[in-house]
Design an enzyme around this catalytic site. Structure first.
Site, short mmCIF file in Angstrom:
data_model
loop_
_atom_site.label_atom_id
_atom_site.label_comp_id
_atom_site.label_asym_id
_atom_site.label_seq_id
_atom_site.Cartn_x
_atom_site.Cartn_y
_atom_site.Cartn_z
N GLY A 121 0.84 -1.21 0.00
CA GLY A 121 0.00 0.00 0.00
C GLY A 121 0.87 1.25 0.00
O GLY A 121 0.63 2.20 -0.77
N ASP A 144 4.13 -10.02 5.77
CA ASP A 144 3.52 -10.90 4.75
C ASP A 144 4.51 -11.37 3.68
O ASP A 144 4.27 -12.37 3.01
CB ASP A 144 2.35 -10.18 4.05
CG ASP A 144 1.31 -9.66 5.03
OD1 ASP A 144 1.27 -10.16 6.17
OD2 ASP A 144 0.54 -8.76 4.65
N ARG A 283 -8.89 -27.70 18.82
CA ARG A 283 -8.69 -26.43 19.53
C ARG A 283 -8.07 -25.43 18.54
O ARG A 283 -7.23 -25.82 17.71
CB ARG A 283 -7.75 -26.59 20.72
CG ARG A 283 -8.33 -27.35 21.89
CD ARG A 283 -9.46 -26.58 22.58
NE ARG A 283 -9.94 -27.28 23.76
CZ ARG A 283 -10.90 -28.18 23.79
NH1 ARG A 283 -11.50 -28.54 22.66
NH2 ARG A 283 -11.27 -28.74 24.94
O1 F6P Z 1 -0.09 -6.68 6.21
C1 F6P Z 1 0.28 -7.02 7.50
C2 F6P Z 1 -0.92 -7.57 8.27
O2 F6P Z 1 -0.48 -7.94 9.57
C3 F6P Z 1 -1.63 -8.72 7.59
O3 F6P Z 1 -0.96 -9.93 7.69
C4 F6P Z 1 -2.97 -8.67 8.27
O4 F6P Z 1 -3.99 -9.19 7.45
C5 F6P Z 1 -3.18 -7.20 8.49
O5 F6P Z 1 -1.91 -6.58 8.42
C6 F6P Z 1 -3.85 -6.86 9.79
O6 F6P Z 1 -4.03 -5.49 9.84
P1 F6P Z 1 -4.57 -4.71 11.13
O7 F6P Z 1 -3.41 -4.51 12.06
O8 F6P Z 1 -5.05 -3.43 10.57
O9 F6P Z 1 -5.63 -5.53 11.75
#
Ligand code: F6P
Length: 368
Positions: A121, A144, A283
């Site tokens: 982004g 990621d 679980r």
């Molecule tokens: O892009 C990093 C990340 O941690 C992703 O793995 C996850 O989907 C997202 O950001 C979670 O974002 P937030 O902290 O806004 O919940």
């Protein structure tokens, strides 16, 4: 002091979700920048703070002792895209373009360059701001690891470490109680954290967004293990994994975010389906933001320091519109516009997938 570069003042910001290693990059930029005679301006809370004009000068004392700390001393936000700025107008949220505000502050602060540390982004925003005339160097971060232009982003190794440690712990309790232990990990639309964390932790089943899974395949694997006397199983599932006949599980949507979709919940769904269809006890553990917090691993501290120092070297030489990247063992750079053209995803030819299959890991599909 006589300047060793034409660049007198640089801005630095951390955009998007945080990750371990951000502070190490800030330190890696700031210390050499001062040695080159530059001033460093820390923009607070990512692009959100940029549009709002929030910044402070960074001195060497500000970056002393932060190599090993998680988070970011500058703050971050995943809601402040200047080109997609949420504003409340007459009680409703309208999306506006506030990029001119960012440009106004960039000029007002007399910045000669901006070092932007962020993921996909952030790099998209950087590309557009570059085209408006800002001198930008990007530094790729994200747990990621989904940026095609770099072999590795910093933060990923630290997240994988958390996942593998969690699986080690789930292993002992799962085997004591003869349960199917499911661990849901982050990664958004890419499966790198689940793949590498699952492989490092010895998961029996790894489920990724890239390979939609079949329920039957999962049931068969856990039942078969049970029949072989292995009375527990570990499933490492990426938050973006989905069944062949279904969709990703969305926990919430928020139009203020750069990516409005918040994933989460696939682990619970899998746990319920396995217990309903096989009778085995399950679980579920959702690791969530544990993967983003805490101290960076030594690998990430080193990579972040290399990325930060390389970024300031690029900026001091006037090489803008570029993102630092790791190619093999070499730190290099690519054009930001090329860096954002493709997302890096797991494929059937990824070595970690081939190796995982060779040691008996199931990806929940017979099609691999
Ligand atoms: O892009 C990093 C990340 O941690 C992703 O793995 C996850 O989907 C997202 O950001 C979670 O974002 P937030 O902290 O806004 O919940």
């Amino acid at each position: 002091m006589k300047l060793k570069t034409n660049i007198k003042r640089i801005g630095i910001l951390t955009g998007g979700g945080d990750c371990p290693g951000l502070n190490a990059v800030i330190r890696g930029v700031t210390k050499p920048a001062h040695d080159l005679g530059m001033e460093v301006f820390g923009i607070e809370d990512g692009f959100e703070g940029f549009v709002q004009g929030k910044a402070r000068q960074l001195y060497n004392k500000d970056v002393s002792g932060i190599l090993t700390t998680g988070g970011t001393i500058l703050g971050s936000s995943n809601k402040g895209d200047p080109f997609h700025w949420p504003e409340e107008i007459d009680g409703t949220i309208k999306i506006c373009d506030r990029s001119k505000n960012a440009l106004k502050y960039y000029q007002g602060w007399n910045l000669d360059a901006l070092i932007a540390i962020g993921g996909d982004g952030t790099m998209h925003i950087c590309d557009k701001l570059s085209k408006m005339g800002m001198n930008i160097v990007g530094v790729p971060k994200t747990i990621d690891n989904d940026l095609e232009a770099t072999d590795q982003t910093f933060g990923h190794d630290s997240a994988v470490y958390v996942v593998s440690e969690a699986i080690d712990r789930l292993h002992t309790t799962g085997s004591s109680h003869h349960r199917v232990m499911i661990v849901e990990v982050m990664g958004r639309y890419a499966g790198w954290i689940a793949l590498n964390g699952g492989l490092a932790g010895g998961a029996d089943i790894i489920l990724l967004p890239e390979f939609p899974f079949s329920w039957e395949c999962i049931y068969n694997k856990v039942v078969q293990r049970n029949m072989q006397g292995k009375r527990f199983s570990i499933i490492c599932v990426a938050e973006g994994a989905k069944p062949k006949d279904g969709e990703m599980v969305v926990k919430a949507t928020d139009i203020k975010r750069t990516d409005p979709i918040q994933l989460g919940g696939i682990g619970e769904l899998i746990g319920k389906k396995i217990s309903d269809n096989t009778g085995l006890e399950t679980r579920v553990t959702v690791l969530g933001h544990l993967q983003r917090g805490g101290s960076p691993t030594p690998y990430d501290r080193i990579l972040s320091t290399k990325f930060g120092t390389f970024a300031i070297d690029l900026a001091s030489k006037g090489k803008f519109g570029r993102m630092v990247a790791l190619k093999g063992n070499e730190v290099t750079s690519v054009k930001i516009e090329d860096a954002i053209s493709k997302q890096k995803l797991v494929s059937s030819s990824t070595q970690a997938v081939i190796s995982a299959k060779a040691v008996g890991v199931s990806f929940g599909t017979t099609e691999l």
